[in-house]
Write a protein that holds these residues in place. Structure first.
Motif, PDB file in Angstrom:
ATOM      1  N   GLN A   1       0.814  -1.211   0.000  1.00  0.00           N
ATOM      2  CA  GLN A   1       0.000   0.000   0.000  1.00  0.00           C
ATOM      3  C   GLN A   1       0.855   1.272   0.000  1.00  0.00           C
ATOM      4  O   GLN A   1       0.439   2.290  -0.536  1.00  0.00           O
ATOM      5  CB  GLN A   1      -0.946   0.003   1.204  1.00  0.00           C
ATOM      6  CG  GLN A   1      -1.990  -1.093   1.144  1.00  0.00           C
ATOM      7  CD  GLN A   1      -2.886  -0.966  -0.072  1.00  0.00           C
ATOM      8  OE1 GLN A   1      -3.291   0.120  -0.449  1.00  0.00           O
ATOM      9  NE2 GLN A   1      -3.182  -2.096  -0.703  1.00  0.00           N
TER      10      GLN A   1
ATOM     11  N   GLN B   1       1.600   2.058  -3.561  1.00  0.00           N
ATOM     12  CA  GLN B   1       0.432   2.618  -4.236  1.00  0.00           C
ATOM     13  C   GLN B   1       0.251   4.093  -3.874  1.00  0.00           C
ATOM     14  O   GLN B   1       0.007   4.922  -4.740  1.00  0.00           O
ATOM     15  CB  GLN B   1      -0.817   1.828  -3.872  1.00  0.00           C
ATOM     16  CG  GLN B   1      -2.055   2.310  -4.589  1.00  0.00           C
ATOM     17  CD  GLN B   1      -3.300   1.539  -4.215  1.00  0.00           C
ATOM     18  OE1 GLN B   1      -3.282   0.733  -3.288  1.00  0.00           O
ATOM     19  NE2 GLN B   1      -4.364   1.774  -4.916  1.00  0.00           N
TER      20      GLN B   1
ATOM     21  N   LYS C   1      -8.813   0.944  -9.648  1.00  0.00           N
ATOM     22  CA  LYS C   1      -8.303  -0.418  -9.471  1.00  0.00           C
ATOM     23  C   LYS C   1      -8.633  -1.284 -10.682  1.00  0.00           C
ATOM     24  O   LYS C   1      -8.980  -2.453 -10.564  1.00  0.00           O
ATOM     25  CB  LYS C   1      -8.826  -1.047  -8.185  1.00  0.00           C
ATOM     26  CG  LYS C   1      -8.331  -0.331  -6.962  1.00  0.00           C
ATOM     27  CD  LYS C   1      -8.717  -1.024  -5.717  1.00  0.00           C
ATOM     28  CE  LYS C   1      -8.131  -0.251  -4.534  1.00  0.00           C
ATOM     29  NZ  LYS C   1      -8.456  -0.854  -3.279  1.00  0.00           N
TER      30      LYS C   1
END
Length: 76
Positions: free
Chosen positions: A9, A12, A55
């Motif tokens: 994460q 990201q 996504k």
């Protein structure tokens, strides 16, 4: 529909922050120089950012293509 899952994460978030920074920089370049060629990176970064935030299953592929273009573009 398949969704892209980023295992890290932090990666990201850093990609999103980096794209937003580059997007704002290229927007500033567009406003100051009023050169239409500045629309190309704006368009590419916007598409990539939308793919990542949605996504979409093509987000990782888009990120890889964008990274190759950035690396190859810098060598010119």
């Amino acid at each position: 529909m398949e969704k892209t899952v980023f295992k890290n994460q932090t990666f990201q978030v850093l990609v999103i922050v980096g794209l937003l920074g580059l997007l704002s920089w290229n927007g500033l370049v567009l406003l100051t120089t009023q050169s239409l060629i500045a629309l190309v990176p704006l368009f590419a970064q916007t598409v990539l950012l939308v793919l990542i935030l949605a996504k979409n299953r093509y987000a990782k592929l888009g990120l890889q293509v964008w990274a190759v273009l950035v690396i190859v573009g810098a060598s010119f």
